[in-house]
Design a protein around this motif. Structure first.
Motif, PDB file in Angstrom:
ATOM      1  N   ARG A   1      -5.855   7.591  -0.466  1.00  0.00           N
ATOM      2  CA  ARG A   1      -6.138   8.650  -0.835  1.00  0.00           C
ATOM      3  C   ARG A   1      -5.726   9.466   1.167  1.00  0.00           C
ATOM      4  N   THR A   2      -5.294  10.695   0.937  1.00  0.00           N
ATOM      5  CA  THR A   2      -4.634  11.528   1.968  1.00  0.00           C
ATOM      6  C   THR A   2      -4.818  12.574   1.816  1.00  0.00           C
ATOM      7  N   GLU A   3      -4.974  13.577   2.838  1.00  0.00           N
ATOM      8  CA  GLU A   3      -4.996  14.986   2.915  1.00  0.00           C
ATOM      9  C   GLU A   3      -4.256  15.623   1.927  1.00  0.00           C
ATOM     10  N   GLU A   4      -3.371  14.973   1.048  1.00  0.00           N
ATOM     11  CA  GLU A   4      -2.685  15.528   0.490  1.00  0.00           C
ATOM     12  C   GLU A   4      -2.027  15.615  -0.356  1.00  0.00           C
ATOM     13  N   SER A   5      -3.990  14.362  -1.830  1.00  0.00           N
ATOM     14  CA  SER A   5      -3.216  13.346  -2.762  1.00  0.00           C
ATOM     15  C   SER A   5      -2.973  14.651  -3.519  1.00  0.00           C
TER      16      SER A   5
ATOM     17  N   ALA B   1       0.969  -1.106   0.105  1.00  0.00           N
ATOM     18  CA  ALA B   1      -0.276  -0.232  -0.189  1.00  0.00           C
ATOM     19  C   ALA B   1       1.038   1.180  -0.342  1.00  0.00           C
ATOM     20  N   ALA B   2       0.329   1.779  -0.782  1.00  0.00           N
ATOM     21  CA  ALA B   2       1.300   3.386  -0.733  1.00  0.00           C
ATOM     22  C   ALA B   2       0.428   4.986  -0.894  1.00  0.00           C
ATOM     23  N   PRO B   3       0.647   5.681  -0.170  1.00  0.00           N
ATOM     24  CA  PRO B   3      -0.236   6.788  -0.690  1.00  0.00           C
ATOM     25  C   PRO B   3      -0.227   7.871  -1.633  1.00  0.00           C
ATOM     26  N   LEU B   4      -1.332   8.128  -2.355  1.00  0.00           N
ATOM     27  CA  LEU B   4      -1.481   9.104  -3.386  1.00  0.00           C
ATOM     28  C   LEU B   4      -1.599  10.137  -2.134  1.00  0.00           C
ATOM     29  N   ARG B   5      -0.305  11.140  -2.756  1.00  0.00           N
ATOM     30  CA  ARG B   5       0.486  12.861  -2.750  1.00  0.00           C
ATOM     31  C   ARG B   5       0.204  13.525  -3.476  1.00  0.00           C
ATOM     32  N   TYR B   6       0.122  14.310  -4.129  1.00  0.00           N
ATOM     33  CA  TYR B   6       0.201  15.664  -4.808  1.00  0.00           C
ATOM     34  C   TYR B   6       0.101  14.714  -6.515  1.00  0.00           C
ATOM     35  N   GLY B   7      -0.383  13.670  -6.255  1.00  0.00           N
ATOM     36  CA  GLY B   7      -1.088  13.346  -7.863  1.00  0.00           C
ATOM     37  C   GLY B   7      -0.017  12.215  -8.134  1.00  0.00           C
ATOM     38  N   ARG B   8       0.616  11.978  -7.014  1.00  0.00           N
ATOM     39  CA  ARG B   8       1.718  10.742  -7.761  1.00  0.00           C
ATOM     40  C   ARG B   8       1.592   9.778  -6.403  1.00  0.00           C
ATOM     41  N   CYS B   9       2.058   8.291  -7.404  1.00  0.00           N
ATOM     42  CA  CYS B   9       1.902   7.078  -6.424  1.00  0.00           C
ATOM     43  C   CYS B   9       3.180   7.350  -6.048  1.00  0.00           C
ATOM     44  N   GLY B  10       2.824   6.993  -4.341  1.00  0.00           N
ATOM     45  CA  GLY B  10       4.330   6.742  -3.564  1.00  0.00           C
ATOM     46  C   GLY B  10       4.683   5.232  -3.222  1.00  0.00           C
ATOM     47  N   GLY B  11       4.205   4.300  -4.201  1.00  0.00           N
ATOM     48  CA  GLY B  11       4.788   3.213  -3.746  1.00  0.00           C
ATOM     49  C   GLY B  11       5.912   3.114  -5.202  1.00  0.00           C
TER      50      GLY B  11
END
Length: 253
Positions: free
Chosen positions: A241-245, A198-208
């Protein structure tokens, strides 16, 4: 698959713990003390082999020295015997007297030669004794360092194990807060994708996979309900999804 946003968010906590466990496992496998201990053990073993070889040479040279000294003694005894015969005055024949004097001179030369051999062998023995002393000291030093490094390795390994136990307990607690089906999917993906499920979605970028999602992909994610489990189109990991997605007006965790 659906799961409450809070449960999806816990996946990131779980992923952090799993990543920490991976790091700890790597540290345990690659402790520098392990390689150092192996190197010192190899050196101690080599020094032991060299020491045995040197001790064997010392024994050989000692036998040679005893043999050379015995040869000198035999020649000396014979020369002394001939000298006494010469001094006794019992020999009256000129030829016999000349032969005896010649033999005494020959024995003297032979004795000198053998004494040179004894000196040469003694010098070799001294050099070998010094080598044995040096090798024994180096071996003891290597053994002492090996023991010290093993103690440091065991201490470091124990500290890592303590950390692993702590993190494992935290993981069990966090995993217990995640729905079974979501947890099963996460574990499956983690096994497939280098330990990251699992990875965060931050600023339109996959964290994985670290790739930016296209506008189409972001719009599709916006269209999903908050409890819908979404996945990265590129790496197929669960995308949380995060607050910075960077999803704009969509309600985000």
């Amino acid at each position: 698959m659906k799961a409450e946003p809070a449960a999806q968010a816990r996946l990131l906590n779980l992923q952090d713990l799993d990543s920490e466990l991976q790091v700890l496992a790597h540290r345990a496998r690659t402790l520098p003390e392990t390689a150092e201990a192996a190197r010192l053990k190899e050196r101690a073993d080599q020094l032991e082999t060299d020491l045995i070889a040197a001790q064997t040479k010392v024994s050989d040279v000692e036998r040679q020295q005893r043999k050379a000294e015995s040869d000198v003694d035999q020649v000396r005894v014979r020369a002394d015997r001939d000298a006494k015969r010469l001094e006794s005055g019992q020999i009256t024949s000129g030829k016999e007297l000349q032969n005896l004097q010649s033999e005494i001179a020959s024995l003297g030369r032979r004795q000198a030669e053998l004494e040179e051999v004894v000196l040469e062998v003694m010098e070799r023995a001294e050099a070998l004794d010094a080598t044995v002393t040096r090798l024994a000291a180096e071996r003891e030093e290597a053994i002492a360092k090996h023991t010290e490094v093993l103690a440091r390795r065991d201490t470091a390994a124990a500290e890592i194990q303590w950390d692993r136990t702590r993190v494992t307990q935290d993981r069990e607690r966090v995993a217990g807060e995640i729905p079974a089906d979501l947890l099963a999917l996460y574990d499956k993906l983690r096994g497939q994708y280098d330990g990251v499920g699992a990875a965060p979605l931050r600023y339109g970028r996959c964290g994985g996979c670290k790739l930016s999602l296209s506008t189409v992909e972001l719009n599709e994610i916006r269209s999903h309900a908050a409890d819908e489990v979404v996945r990265c189109e590129d790496c197929r990991r669960i995308l949380v999804r995060t607050e910075e997605s960077g999803l704009g007006g969509q309600a985000e965790q």
